[in-house]
Design an enzyme around this catalytic site. Structure first.
Site, PDB file in Angstrom:
ATOM      1  N   GLY A   1      -0.302 -45.647 -64.510  1.00 42.85           N
ATOM      2  CA  GLY A   1      -0.337 -44.677 -65.571  1.00 42.85           C
ATOM      3  C   GLY A   1      -1.358 -44.884 -66.650  1.00 42.85           C
ATOM      4  N   THR A   2      -2.380 -45.675 -66.404  1.00 46.57           N
ATOM      5  CA  THR A   2      -3.387 -45.843 -67.441  1.00 46.57           C
ATOM      6  C   THR A   2      -4.633 -46.506 -66.869  1.00 46.57           C
ATOM      7  OG1 THR A   2      -3.741 -46.622 -69.708  1.00 46.57           O
ATOM      8  CG2 THR A   2      -2.715 -48.160 -68.186  1.00 46.57           C
ATOM      9  N   THR A   3      -5.698 -46.462 -67.642  1.00 47.82           N
ATOM     10  CA  THR A   3      -6.876 -47.271 -67.356  1.00 47.82           C
ATOM     11  C   THR A   3      -7.355 -47.874 -68.660  1.00 47.82           C
ATOM     12  OG1 THR A   3      -7.530 -45.827 -65.525  1.00 47.82           O
ATOM     13  CG2 THR A   3      -9.203 -47.318 -66.399  1.00 47.82           C
TER      14      THR A   3
ATOM     15  N   ASP B   1      -7.589 -44.719 -71.789  1.00 47.61           N
ATOM     16  CA  ASP B   1      -7.200 -43.318 -71.828  1.00 47.61           C
ATOM     17  C   ASP B   1      -5.953 -43.176 -72.692  1.00 47.61           C
ATOM     18  OD1 ASP B   1      -5.466 -44.538 -69.767  1.00 47.61           O
ATOM     19  OD2 ASP B   1      -4.787 -42.484 -69.470  1.00 47.61           O
TER      20      ASP B   1
ATOM     21  N   LYS C   1      -3.016 -47.220 -76.707  1.00 50.85           N
ATOM     22  CA  LYS C   1      -2.856 -48.364 -75.808  1.00 50.85           C
ATOM     23  C   LYS C   1      -3.684 -49.572 -76.248  1.00 50.85           C
ATOM     24  CE  LYS C   1      -2.171 -44.970 -72.166  1.00 50.85           C
ATOM     25  NZ  LYS C   1      -2.675 -44.397 -70.896  1.00 50.85           N
TER      26      LYS C   1
END
Length: 203
Positions: free
Chosen positions: A7-9, A24, A40
């Site tokens: 769910g993220t980078t 992101d 994040k």
């Protein structure tokens, strides 16, 4: 951000004059997008930051603990914690909590006498890196970083490279999306760039 590392980078880059962290802003649960405006990357001290890929609750819990430890260290020692010391502390917390695991992967970046970047897995394994990525879109981000990174990269060049890596991950990974949070850490300190500043920079 979902359970595990989905769910993220997140991306980290060491430059000759600082560190760039980017991520992101999408939070997802399974195949559902919960938000397109999640932070994040977090400031821990004046020249220290942490980026997290994984469970929101685990990341925020660790951030609160690290901020408290950084303040305590400054009060006791009279100076800011080094980047390596923050990475070691983070690793110790994660390793010590293996009975109650943190479902996240962390990047610790900062500037003391020089820029530094560490990748830390959920069990507390630490790797010092010149560039790295974490999360569900990390493979796509790594393809850009490995092709374009060089040791003499400036912070300005690092910003462009980090944004390119996140853009490719957003295009190829369904769990990565929303806007972009980008932070630079130099000898002047921590700076979070607004999307307006990034657009003006790229122009």
């Amino acid at each position: 951000m979902t359970e595990g590392l989905k769910g993220t980078t997140t991306v980290g880059i060491v430059c000759k004059d600082g560190v760039v962290l980017a991520a992101d802003r999408r939070a997802s649960l399974g195949n559902m997008v919960l938000s397109e405006n999640v932070t994040k990357i977090f400031q821990i001290d004046e020249h220290l930051a942490l980026a997290g890929a994984g469970s929101v609750g685990d990341i925020l819990g660790l951030v609160r603990r690290l901020r408290a430890e950084a303040r305590l260290y400054r009060a006791r020692v009279g100076k800011e914690m080094s980047v390596k010391a923050l990475a070691t502390l983070t690793a110790n917390v994660l390793h010590g909590g293996r009975g109650y695991a943190y479902y996240a992967w962390f990047l610790v970046g900062g500037y003391d006498e020089k820029p530094g970047l560490y990748s830390i897995d959920s069990a507390g394994g630490v790797t010092a890196d010149r560039f790295t990525a974490a999360g569900s879109g990390m493979e796509f981000a790594f393809s850009i970083l490995e092709e374009n990174y060089r040791d003499d990269l400036s912070v300005d060049g690092g910003i462009k490279l980090a944004l390119k890596a996140i853009k490719v991950a957003t295009r190829r990974d369904v769990f990565t999306g929303g806007g972009v949070t980008l932070v630079t850490i130099t000898k002047e300190g921590y700076r979070e760039w607004s999307e307006e500043e990034l657009r003006a920079f790229l122009e």
